[in-house]
Design a protein around this motif. Structure first.
Motif, mmCIF file in Angstrom:
data_model
loop_
_atom_site.group_PDB
_atom_site.id
_atom_site.type_symbol
_atom_site.label_atom_id
_atom_site.label_comp_id
_atom_site.label_asym_id
_atom_site.label_seq_id
_atom_site.Cartn_x
_atom_site.Cartn_y
_atom_site.Cartn_z
ATOM 1 N N PRO A 187 5.395 0.029 -13.791
ATOM 2 C CA PRO A 187 4.519 1.134 -14.193
ATOM 3 C C PRO A 187 3.300 1.264 -13.286
ATOM 4 O O PRO A 187 2.813 2.355 -13.052
ATOM 5 C CB PRO A 187 4.106 0.771 -15.623
ATOM 6 C CG PRO A 187 4.498 -0.634 -15.842
ATOM 7 C CD PRO A 187 5.564 -0.987 -14.838
ATOM 8 N N GLU A 188 2.818 0.142 -12.761
ATOM 9 C CA GLU A 188 1.581 0.183 -11.966
ATOM 10 C C GLU A 188 1.819 0.636 -10.528
ATOM 11 O O GLU A 188 1.026 1.372 -9.957
ATOM 12 C CB GLU A 188 0.929 -1.209 -11.909
ATOM 13 C CG GLU A 188 0.515 -1.784 -13.256
ATOM 14 C CD GLU A 188 1.641 -2.559 -13.933
ATOM 15 O OE1 GLU A 188 2.779 -2.561 -13.404
ATOM 16 O OE2 GLU A 188 1.401 -3.152 -14.992
ATOM 17 N N TYR A 189 2.897 0.175 -9.913
ATOM 18 C CA TYR A 189 3.065 0.379 -8.460
ATOM 19 C C TYR A 189 4.411 0.994 -8.082
ATOM 20 O O TYR A 189 4.747 1.051 -6.908
ATOM 21 C CB TYR A 189 2.881 -0.967 -7.728
ATOM 22 C CG TYR A 189 1.614 -1.669 -8.129
ATOM 23 C CD1 TYR A 189 0.373 -1.190 -7.701
ATOM 24 C CD2 TYR A 189 1.636 -2.775 -8.981
ATOM 25 C CE1 TYR A 189 -0.807 -1.801 -8.107
ATOM 26 C CE2 TYR A 189 0.462 -3.398 -9.386
ATOM 27 C CZ TYR A 189 -0.753 -2.902 -8.945
ATOM 28 O OH TYR A 189 -1.920 -3.497 -9.354
ATOM 29 N N THR A 202 6.966 6.339 -6.377
ATOM 30 C CA THR A 202 5.972 6.063 -5.336
ATOM 31 C C THR A 202 4.993 7.232 -5.275
ATOM 32 O O THR A 202 3.787 7.038 -5.176
ATOM 33 C CB THR A 202 6.661 5.871 -3.962
ATOM 34 O OG1 THR A 202 7.530 4.759 -4.068
ATOM 35 C CG2 THR A 202 5.656 5.618 -2.837
ATOM 36 N N GLY A 203 5.533 8.435 -5.375
ATOM 37 C CA GLY A 203 4.683 9.621 -5.288
ATOM 38 C C GLY A 203 4.066 9.991 -6.624
ATOM 39 O O GLY A 203 2.996 10.584 -6.676
ATOM 40 N N GLY A 204 4.717 9.647 -7.721
ATOM 41 C CA GLY A 204 4.257 10.123 -9.031
ATOM 42 C C GLY A 204 3.679 9.028 -9.903
ATOM 43 O O GLY A 204 3.722 7.852 -9.559
ATOM 44 N N HIS A 205 3.151 9.447 -11.032
ATOM 45 C CA HIS A 205 2.532 8.514 -11.967
ATOM 46 C C HIS A 205 3.539 8.170 -13.069
ATOM 47 O O HIS A 205 4.151 9.060 -13.652
ATOM 48 C CB HIS A 205 1.266 9.175 -12.544
ATOM 49 C CG HIS A 205 0.416 8.212 -13.288
ATOM 50 N ND1 HIS A 205 0.658 7.867 -14.594
ATOM 51 C CD2 HIS A 205 -0.663 7.497 -12.900
ATOM 52 C CE1 HIS A 205 -0.240 6.987 -14.992
ATOM 53 N NE2 HIS A 205 -1.054 6.743 -13.972
ATOM 54 N N TYR A 206 3.659 6.893 -13.356
ATOM 55 C CA TYR A 206 4.646 6.400 -14.329
ATOM 56 C C TYR A 206 4.570 7.160 -15.666
ATOM 57 O O TYR A 206 5.578 7.662 -16.160
ATOM 58 C CB TYR A 206 4.417 4.896 -14.550
ATOM 59 C CG TYR A 206 5.333 4.236 -15.548
ATOM 60 C CD1 TYR A 206 6.512 3.615 -15.156
ATOM 61 C CD2 TYR A 206 5.001 4.198 -16.908
ATOM 62 C CE1 TYR A 206 7.344 2.986 -16.077
ATOM 63 C CE2 TYR A 206 5.819 3.581 -17.831
ATOM 64 C CZ TYR A 206 6.991 2.972 -17.419
ATOM 65 O OH TYR A 206 7.799 2.361 -18.338
ATOM 66 N N ASP A 207 3.344 7.265 -16.244
ATOM 67 C CA ASP A 207 3.222 7.875 -17.574
ATOM 68 C C ASP A 207 3.642 9.343 -17.544
ATOM 69 O O ASP A 207 4.281 9.830 -18.468
ATOM 70 C CB ASP A 207 1.768 7.782 -18.077
ATOM 71 C CG ASP A 207 1.407 6.352 -18.406
ATOM 72 O OD1 ASP A 207 2.323 5.566 -18.704
ATOM 73 O OD2 ASP A 207 0.214 6.015 -18.337
ATOM 74 N N LYS A 208 3.289 10.021 -16.444
ATOM 75 C CA LYS A 208 3.622 11.443 -16.337
ATOM 76 C C LYS A 208 5.142 11.613 -16.204
ATOM 77 O O LYS A 208 5.742 12.477 -16.836
ATOM 78 C CB LYS A 208 2.919 12.019 -15.093
ATOM 79 C CG LYS A 208 2.529 13.451 -15.248
ATOM 80 C CD LYS A 208 1.629 13.858 -14.111
ATOM 81 C CE LYS A 208 1.716 15.371 -13.958
ATOM 82 N NZ LYS A 208 1.145 15.817 -12.714
ATOM 83 N N ILE A 209 5.746 10.756 -15.394
ATOM 84 C CA ILE A 209 7.209 10.830 -15.204
ATOM 85 C C ILE A 209 7.895 10.549 -16.546
ATOM 86 O O ILE A 209 8.845 11.225 -16.929
ATOM 87 C CB ILE A 209 7.679 9.829 -14.116
ATOM 88 C CG1 ILE A 209 7.039 10.176 -12.768
ATOM 89 C CG2 ILE A 209 9.208 9.823 -13.985
ATOM 90 C CD1 ILE A 209 7.215 9.114 -11.693
ATOM 91 N N ASN A 269 0.825 -1.201 0.000
ATOM 92 C CA ASN A 269 0.000 0.000 0.000
ATOM 93 C C ASN A 269 0.869 1.266 0.000
ATOM 94 O O ASN A 269 1.648 1.489 0.930
ATOM 95 C CB ASN A 269 -0.902 -0.039 1.242
ATOM 96 C CG ASN A 269 -1.832 1.131 1.299
ATOM 97 O OD1 ASN A 269 -1.411 2.264 1.493
ATOM 98 N ND2 ASN A 269 -3.109 0.861 1.127
ATOM 99 N N LYS A 270 0.715 2.079 -1.058
ATOM 100 C CA LYS A 270 1.557 3.275 -1.206
ATOM 101 C C LYS A 270 1.380 4.244 -0.040
ATOM 102 O O LYS A 270 2.331 4.841 0.438
ATOM 103 C CB LYS A 270 1.220 4.008 -2.510
ATOM 104 C CG LYS A 270 1.920 3.452 -3.732
ATOM 105 C CD LYS A 270 1.730 4.401 -4.912
ATOM 106 C CE LYS A 270 2.436 3.852 -6.145
ATOM 107 N NZ LYS A 270 2.351 4.744 -7.292
#
Ligand code: SF4
Ligand code: SF4
Length: 326
Positions: free
Chosen positions: A211-213, A297-304, A137-138
């Motif tokens: 990418p998911e977690y 952990t804090g950000g979204h894979y696609d955005k990064i 759990n993030k």
């Protein structure tokens, strides 16, 4: 005396070697395999007794379950059909994925096991692997070092121990051979194996970034001799390695300076990202800042990824412009 260097193998009652027969043709570790580090032994030597009891006491039932499942993973190889089916049907593959999903598995991948990822002097029965991940759990991981972190880590160790055995039981019932390898006390280094399975890429923190977690996952494997698993042709997450080299946030955040800026090579040539001795004491207090502080952990894979690609295209434009200007 370094206890963790002496005890490199799990005790025989939870080791698969105890149930391997002479006629079994096992796959042995490769020449560049790294030695495993048995975390509880390391903790025993480097954490303080009071801290350990405080942290581990409430988790006693989970520890017991982890041990029971480690033994089951090792011993259950005696129930293999031996002349198991080598081709999995589409229906069984679908059922396998559904079963994994029901057991709380987050993502599933498939790969041929590189012998250098088998821990030194360990052996496995089959070298096609089903790699399983379970999300931590993030929100809990982001709370930083403490009991909640530790509870979440142990929950996923326990969950994966149960899951690999349930999946192995399911496969055996359908007529396939398998060897379950739990997250706690497994036989291979699952991080590079998961990378080979295309589930993500190893970050500078030595953890698989998916990418998911992001890095909020633990990993386990089930080895099979099924020959038609859907192995990936490539890994699309290789850009993470380059991104990490310009980030290094986890390295700065690590309270013990345990994460190497560039990976080291151990005495056997295996890649190591973290000094386990430096990490042991903070880890025994529930440290997982290398997970919670990670940008993924804090950000979204696609955005990064988009931000990284934009940055890279600007770098390209500048270098092209410089070349044109001579
Ligand atoms: S768990 Fe803590 S001490 Fe260990 S490598 Fe991660 S940040 Fe460093
Ligand atoms: S914090 Fe940065 S350097 Fe460390 S693993 Fe995450 S992305 Fe890579």
């Amino acid at each position: 005396m370094k206890l963790y260097k002496i005890f490199r193998r799990p005790p025989s009652f939870i080791s698969v070697s105890t149930w391997i027969k002479k006629e079994d043709q096992t796959i042995k570790s490769g020449p560049d395999a790294r030695l495993p580090i048995i975390v509880p032994i390391l903790e025993m030597q480097y954490g303080t007794i009071t801290e350990k009891l405080k942290m581990i006491g409430p988790l006693f039932d989970m520890f017991k379950s982890i041990m029971i499942n480690m033994r089951k993973s090792a011993k259950s190889i005696i129930f293999n059909p031996k002349l198991g089916k080598r081709q999995i049907t589409e229906e069984h593959l679908k059922e396998l994925k559904n079963k994994a999903n029901e057991l709380g598995i987050s993502t599933i991948g498939f790969t041929k096991v590189n012998a250098n990822h088998i821990f030194k002097d360990f052996e496995i029965l089959y070298d096609n692997a089903i790699i399983l991940t379970m999300e931590m759990n993030k929100g809990l991981m982001a709370k930083g070092p403490g009991q909640e972190n530790m509870n979440e880590i142990m929950r996923t160790y326990d969950g994966l121990g149960i899951a690999v055995n349930e999946i192995a039981d399911f496969l055996r019932e359908k007529g396939y051979n398998c060897h379950a390898s739990p997250a706690f006390g497994g036989d291979i280094n699952t991080v590079p194996a998961a990378q080979d399975a295309g589930l993500g890429f190893v970050g500078n923190n030595g953890i698989l970034i998916s990418p998911e977690y992001g890095p909020c996952m633990r990993l386990a494997a089930v080895f099979v001799d099924i020959e038609n698993l859907p192995f990936p042709e490539n890994n699309e997450h290789g850009w993470i390695a380059d991104f990490c080299n310009s980030c290094n946030k986890c390295i700065k955040k690590c309270p013990a300076q345990a994460i190497y800026k560039t990976p080291h090579y151990n005495e056997n040539g295996g890649r190591v990202y973290i000094d386990p001795v430096k990490c042991a004491e903070p880890f025994s207090r529930g440290c997982s800042l290398c997970v919670s502080s990670c940008v993924f952990t804090g950000g979204h894979y696609d955005k990064i990824k988009r931000g990284y690609e934009m940055k890279m295209s600007k770098v390209d434009e500048i270098s092209t412009g410089t070349e044109e200007k001579g």
